[in-house]
Design a protein around this motif. Structure first.
Motif, PDB file in Angstrom:
ATOM      1  N   PHE A  22       0.851  -1.179   0.000  1.00 21.80           N
ATOM      2  CA  PHE A  22       0.000   0.000   0.000  1.00 21.80           C
ATOM      3  C   PHE A  22       0.892   1.235   0.000  1.00 21.80           C
ATOM      4  O   PHE A  22       1.872   1.286   0.732  1.00 21.80           O
ATOM      5  CB  PHE A  22      -0.898   0.019   1.247  1.00 21.80           C
ATOM      6  N   SER A  23       0.551   2.199  -0.838  1.00 20.20           N
ATOM      7  CA  SER A  23       1.330   3.433  -0.849  1.00 20.20           C
ATOM      8  C   SER A  23       0.522   4.523  -0.173  1.00 20.20           C
ATOM      9  O   SER A  23      -0.649   4.723  -0.460  1.00 20.20           O
ATOM     10  CB  SER A  23       1.673   3.841  -2.282  1.00 20.20           C
ATOM     11  N   HIS A  24       1.157   5.194   0.750  1.00 16.06           N
ATOM     12  CA  HIS A  24       0.526   6.280   1.471  1.00 16.06           C
ATOM     13  C   HIS A  24       1.225   7.576   1.081  1.00 16.06           C
ATOM     14  O   HIS A  24       2.445   7.598   0.910  1.00 16.06           O
ATOM     15  CB  HIS A  24       0.656   6.071   2.986  1.00 16.06           C
ATOM     16  N   PRO A  25       0.498   8.657   0.964  1.00 20.90           N
ATOM     17  CA  PRO A  25       1.145   9.932   0.645  1.00 20.90           C
ATOM     18  C   PRO A  25       2.046  10.369   1.799  1.00 20.90           C
ATOM     19  O   PRO A  25       1.805  10.026   2.960  1.00 20.90           O
ATOM     20  CB  PRO A  25      -0.023  10.895   0.448  1.00 20.90           C
ATOM     21  N   LYS A  26       3.112  11.128   1.482  1.00 19.34           N
ATOM     22  CA  LYS A  26       4.044  11.578   2.529  1.00 19.34           C
ATOM     23  C   LYS A  26       3.361  12.531   3.508  1.00 19.34           C
ATOM     24  O   LYS A  26       3.590  12.473   4.701  1.00 19.34           O
ATOM     25  CB  LYS A  26       5.260  12.254   1.897  1.00 19.34           C
ATOM     26  N   THR A  27       2.558  13.428   2.998  1.00 19.88           N
ATOM     27  CA  THR A  27       1.817  14.330   3.865  1.00 19.88           C
ATOM     28  C   THR A  27       0.335  14.198   3.547  1.00 19.88           C
ATOM     29  O   THR A  27      -0.042  14.025   2.391  1.00 19.88           O
ATOM     30  CB  THR A  27       2.250  15.792   3.658  1.00 19.88           C
ATOM     31  N   VAL A  28      -0.459  14.254   4.556  1.00 23.91           N
ATOM     32  CA  VAL A  28      -1.901  14.129   4.364  1.00 23.91           C
ATOM     33  C   VAL A  28      -2.557  15.445   4.768  1.00 23.91           C
ATOM     34  O   VAL A  28      -2.557  15.807   5.939  1.00 23.91           O
ATOM     35  CB  VAL A  28      -2.474  12.967   5.194  1.00 23.91           C
ATOM     36  N   ALA A  31      -8.343  14.012   2.362  1.00 24.09           N
ATOM     37  CA  ALA A  31      -8.577  12.592   2.129  1.00 24.09           C
ATOM     38  C   ALA A  31      -8.070  12.198   0.746  1.00 24.09           C
ATOM     39  O   ALA A  31      -8.430  12.818  -0.253  1.00 24.09           O
ATOM     40  CB  ALA A  31     -10.058  12.281   2.254  1.00 24.09           C
ATOM     41  N   VAL A  34      -5.650   5.531  -1.109  1.00 24.31           N
ATOM     42  CA  VAL A  34      -4.413   4.783  -0.923  1.00 24.31           C
ATOM     43  C   VAL A  34      -4.317   3.798  -2.070  1.00 24.31           C
ATOM     44  O   VAL A  34      -5.279   3.107  -2.385  1.00 24.31           O
ATOM     45  CB  VAL A  34      -4.419   4.047   0.433  1.00 24.31           C
ATOM     46  N   LYS A  35      -3.147   3.737  -2.721  1.00 19.31           N
ATOM     47  CA  LYS A  35      -2.961   2.822  -3.852  1.00 19.31           C
ATOM     48  C   LYS A  35      -2.574   1.442  -3.336  1.00 19.31           C
ATOM     49  O   LYS A  35      -1.832   1.318  -2.366  1.00 19.31           O
ATOM     50  CB  LYS A  35      -1.890   3.353  -4.798  1.00 19.31           C
ATOM     51  N   LYS A  36      -3.080   0.404  -4.003  1.00 23.29           N
ATOM     52  CA  LYS A  36      -2.810  -0.973  -3.608  1.00 23.29           C
ATOM     53  C   LYS A  36      -2.107  -1.681  -4.758  1.00 23.29           C
ATOM     54  O   LYS A  36      -2.513  -1.575  -5.900  1.00 23.29           O
ATOM     55  CB  LYS A  36      -4.122  -1.678  -3.273  1.00 23.29           C
TER      56      LYS A  36
END
Length: 54
Positions: A22-28, A31, A34-36
């Protein structure tokens, strides 16, 4: 059968299940989806071998 996002081969999840990344953005700041990514066992072993053991 899913396709490995690393090598591009298809794999059978019943016989040789792979992993999910899963890729999470560096800063949130809002909303964001999330890429899978699907990866086969061979690619999973390569990725895990790059981690440092404690």
């Amino acid at each position: 059968m899913p396709i490995c996002n690393s090598c591009g081969k298809t794999f059978n999840i019943d016989k040789k299940p792979g992993g999910l990344l899963f890729s999470h953005p560096k800063t949130v700041k809002k909303a964001v989806l999330v890429k899978k990514y699907h990866i086969c066992q061979e690619c999973e072993k390569k990725i895990i071998s790059g981690f440092r053991k404690r």
